[in-house]
Design a protein around this motif. Structure first.
Motif, PDB file in Angstrom:
ATOM      1  N   LEU A 277       0.800  -1.179   0.088  1.00 48.58           N
ATOM      2  CA  LEU A 277      -0.053   0.075  -0.088  1.00 48.58           C
ATOM      3  C   LEU A 277       1.055   1.354  -0.047  1.00 48.58           C
ATOM      4  O   LEU A 277       1.885   1.471   0.653  1.00 48.58           O
ATOM      5  N   SER A 278       0.557   2.342  -0.795  1.00 48.07           N
ATOM      6  CA  SER A 278       1.062   3.489  -0.809  1.00 48.07           C
ATOM      7  C   SER A 278       0.240   4.669  -0.214  1.00 48.07           C
ATOM      8  O   SER A 278      -0.977   4.330  -0.457  1.00 48.07           O
ATOM      9  N   VAL A 279       0.880   5.331   0.541  1.00 46.90           N
ATOM     10  CA  VAL A 279      -0.013   6.400   1.280  1.00 46.90           C
ATOM     11  C   VAL A 279       0.735   7.849   1.221  1.00 46.90           C
ATOM     12  O   VAL A 279       1.918   7.890   1.127  1.00 46.90           O
ATOM     13  N   VAL A 280      -0.274   8.623   0.630  1.00 45.56           N
ATOM     14  CA  VAL A 280       0.216  10.148   0.485  1.00 45.56           C
ATOM     15  C   VAL A 280      -0.655  11.027   1.253  1.00 45.56           C
ATOM     16  O   VAL A 280      -1.692  10.786   1.326  1.00 45.56           O
ATOM     17  N   GLY A 281       0.167  12.031   1.883  1.00 40.60           N
ATOM     18  CA  GLY A 281      -0.560  13.181   2.728  1.00 40.60           C
ATOM     19  C   GLY A 281      -0.583  14.364   1.949  1.00 40.60           C
ATOM     20  O   GLY A 281      -0.224  14.524   1.008  1.00 40.60           O
ATOM     21  N   PHE A 282      -1.107  15.583   2.748  1.00 35.42           N
ATOM     22  CA  PHE A 282      -0.924  16.695   2.207  1.00 35.42           C
ATOM     23  C   PHE A 282      -0.579  17.826   3.238  1.00 35.42           C
ATOM     24  O   PHE A 282      -1.335  17.724   4.243  1.00 35.42           O
ATOM     25  N   LEU A 295       6.572  10.031   5.550  1.00 37.17           N
ATOM     26  CA  LEU A 295       5.062  10.218   4.695  1.00 37.17           C
ATOM     27  C   LEU A 295       5.656  10.933   3.265  1.00 37.17           C
ATOM     28  O   LEU A 295       6.283  12.154   3.681  1.00 37.17           O
ATOM     29  N   THR A 296       5.231  10.336   2.280  1.00 40.68           N
ATOM     30  CA  THR A 296       5.062  11.302   1.156  1.00 40.68           C
ATOM     31  C   THR A 296       4.278  12.313   1.244  1.00 40.68           C
ATOM     32  O   THR A 296       2.815  11.933   1.459  1.00 40.68           O
ATOM     33  N   SER A 297       4.284  13.363   0.757  1.00 42.93           N
ATOM     34  CA  SER A 297       3.136  14.372   1.047  1.00 42.93           C
ATOM     35  C   SER A 297       3.441  15.577  -0.069  1.00 42.93           C
ATOM     36  O   SER A 297       4.521  15.793  -0.325  1.00 42.93           O
ATOM     37  N   VAL A 298       2.140  16.548  -0.065  1.00 41.24           N
ATOM     38  CA  VAL A 298       2.411  17.728  -0.830  1.00 41.24           C
ATOM     39  C   VAL A 298       2.880  18.791   0.006  1.00 41.24           C
ATOM     40  O   VAL A 298       2.292  19.091   1.138  1.00 41.24           O
ATOM     41  N   LEU A 299       4.073  19.400  -0.145  1.00 42.44           N
ATOM     42  CA  LEU A 299       4.577  20.338   0.563  1.00 42.44           C
ATOM     43  C   LEU A 299       3.766  21.672   0.271  1.00 42.44           C
ATOM     44  O   LEU A 299       3.883  22.015  -0.993  1.00 42.44           O
ATOM     45  N   LEU A 328       3.530  30.231  -5.625  1.00 47.52           N
ATOM     46  CA  LEU A 328       3.718  29.351  -4.645  1.00 47.52           C
ATOM     47  C   LEU A 328       3.914  27.976  -5.350  1.00 47.52           C
ATOM     48  O   LEU A 328       3.337  27.600  -6.521  1.00 47.52           O
ATOM     49  N   ASP A 329       4.785  26.985  -4.969  1.00 48.68           N
ATOM     50  CA  ASP A 329       5.213  25.953  -5.362  1.00 48.68           C
ATOM     51  C   ASP A 329       4.828  24.936  -4.649  1.00 48.68           C
ATOM     52  O   ASP A 329       5.317  24.394  -3.448  1.00 48.68           O
ATOM     53  N   LEU A 330       3.443  24.250  -4.888  1.00 49.39           N
ATOM     54  CA  LEU A 330       3.000  23.097  -4.015  1.00 49.39           C
ATOM     55  C   LEU A 330       3.531  21.814  -5.116  1.00 49.39           C
ATOM     56  O   LEU A 330       3.102  21.769  -6.127  1.00 49.39           O
ATOM     57  N   ARG A 331       4.226  20.916  -4.148  1.00 54.12           N
ATOM     58  CA  ARG A 331       4.702  19.780  -5.120  1.00 54.12           C
ATOM     59  C   ARG A 331       4.803  18.637  -3.912  1.00 54.12           C
ATOM     60  O   ARG A 331       4.838  18.653  -2.761  1.00 54.12           O
ATOM     61  N   VAL A 332       4.725  17.555  -4.722  1.00 57.04           N
ATOM     62  CA  VAL A 332       4.739  16.193  -3.980  1.00 57.04           C
ATOM     63  C   VAL A 332       6.329  16.065  -3.482  1.00 57.04           C
ATOM     64  O   VAL A 332       7.237  15.959  -4.649  1.00 57.04           O
ATOM     65  N   VAL A 333       6.354  15.802  -2.189  1.00 63.83           N
ATOM     66  CA  VAL A 333       7.871  15.574  -1.981  1.00 63.83           C
ATOM     67  C   VAL A 333       7.835  13.670  -1.525  1.00 63.83           C
ATOM     68  O   VAL A 333       6.942  13.483  -0.449  1.00 63.83           O
ATOM     69  N   VAL A 334       8.357  13.111  -2.380  1.00 66.07           N
ATOM     70  CA  VAL A 334       8.646  12.103  -1.993  1.00 66.07           C
ATOM     71  C   VAL A 334       9.446  11.392  -0.890  1.00 66.07           C
ATOM     72  O   VAL A 334      10.577  11.626  -0.937  1.00 66.07           O
TER      73      VAL A 334
END
Length: 350
Positions: A277-282, A295-299, A328-334
């Protein structure tokens, strides 16, 4: 002229002492203290040297009275996430403190009528010079118009543009939600899940829309669970999603706190993250580094957003030229919580 001060008699040095030491008028000293551009560099340097030698500390109260301002900024919120609120508060303080402002943090209800009465009452009691308003309060119907009518300077943060506010710092959260879906899709996941935020908030709506739209373009399925940005909602949402026969192989929780709940349930069920299972937050908050796996998340750059809002607010209060547009730079930080879809899931995917 050498800025050697005249002897200060009893008591602390005054603005008159600084003026005498620098050989200028009190008005010129006042202009330097208030960062006015109407003083040439040589005179400014002489005054600043006199201030340093005398160890002069201007009276905040006297300054406020002279300028008919309080030098207070109100930070209005209804955010239960202490990690997010702390980052935003620090961003506002970092921007405002060098210009002599203090920040008053004020929580307010979300019901429209109560919120408008509460915020207007706060402004009247505190005599703040202006407000920085955070979501979801910034999106309350009628608030922008009420503050405009009361002539209160405001800068707002939001995930969507808001009519009525002169200055809104917008974070593109729909696009960020799409980035999350694309990240999972690129890892081979086709059975996706989402634990949503509160249905009545623009941020949750935008994150969900971006995620689902991107998944649909790729022909991936999305199972949904309700949520409210709390840890318990993350746990409940994960229990719902992971009890499905066709359980998702990739789950997007609409904030980091709920993602922590998803990781807890996965661990309790013996589901390996990221193996099964892969999990991503925000948010990209501090909690992402405290969890195991990380946690991988949107910064979301809270400090930068809050600082930009405060800078625009102060410029408006002081009648200065407004700062330029904010990018603003919203990006997924792996991090460690996402990985390629498991072989068993890819062979059984629709």
């Amino acid at each position: 002229m050498d800025p050697t001060p005249a002897r200060v008699k009893d008591g602390d040095p005054t603005i008159e002492d600084v003026a005498a030491a620098a050989g200028v008028s009190i008005r010129t000293v006042s202009r330097v203290l208030n960062k006015s551009p109407k003083v040439n560099a040589e005179t400014r340097a002489r005054i600043e040297a006199a201030i340093a030698v005398l160890n002069f500390r201007p009276s905040a109260r006297a300054r406020a009275l002279a300028m008919r301002r309080s030098f207070l900024i109100g930070l209005i919120h209804n955010d239960r996430n202490a990690l997010v609120l702390d980052s935003i508060q620090r961003g506002v303080v970092d921007a405002t403190a060098p210009r002599g402002y203090e920040v008053i943090v004020h929580p307010t209800p979300l019901e429209a009528g109560a919120a408008i009465r509460d915020v207007l009452g706060f402004v009247e009691r505190s005599r703040v010079d202006g407000l920085v308003i955070l979501p979801p309060v910034s999106g309350i119907a009628g608030l922008a118009e009420a503050l405009a009518e009361a002539q209160v300077p405001v800068a707002a943060l939001s995930s969507v543009p808001i009519a009525g506010f002169a200055d809104v710092i917008v974070s593109e959260e729909r696009a960020a939600g799409a980035q999350v879906a694309r990240h999972l899709l690129d890892l081979g996941h086709r059975r996706l899940g989402i634990v949503n935020g509160p249905a009545d908030t623009a941020s949750a709506t935008e994150r969900r829309a971006g995620f689902i739209e991107e998944a649909a373009r790729a022909g991936a399925s999305v199972a949904e669970a309700p949520g409210d940005y709390d840890f318990a909602a993350g746990v409940a949402g994960a229990e719902l999603l992971l009890s499905r026969v066709d359980r998702p192989t990739g789950i997007f929780a609409a904030n980091d706190i709920m993602a922590a709940g998803v990781l807890k349930v996965a661990a309790a069920r013996g589901i390996a993250v990221p193996g099964d299972l892969s999990v991503v937050g925000f948010d990209g908050s501090l909690v992402t580094r405290m969890l195991s796996p990380a946690l991988t998340s949107v910064l979301r750059p809270f400090g930068e957003m809050a600082g930009a809002a405060a800078e625009r607010l102060m410029a408006r209060i002081e009648g200065r030229q407004m700062p330029g547009p904010v990018a603003l730079d919203l990006r997924v930080v792996v991090a460690e919580s996402t990985g390629p879809v498991a072989a068993w899931a890819s062979t059984s995917s629709a």
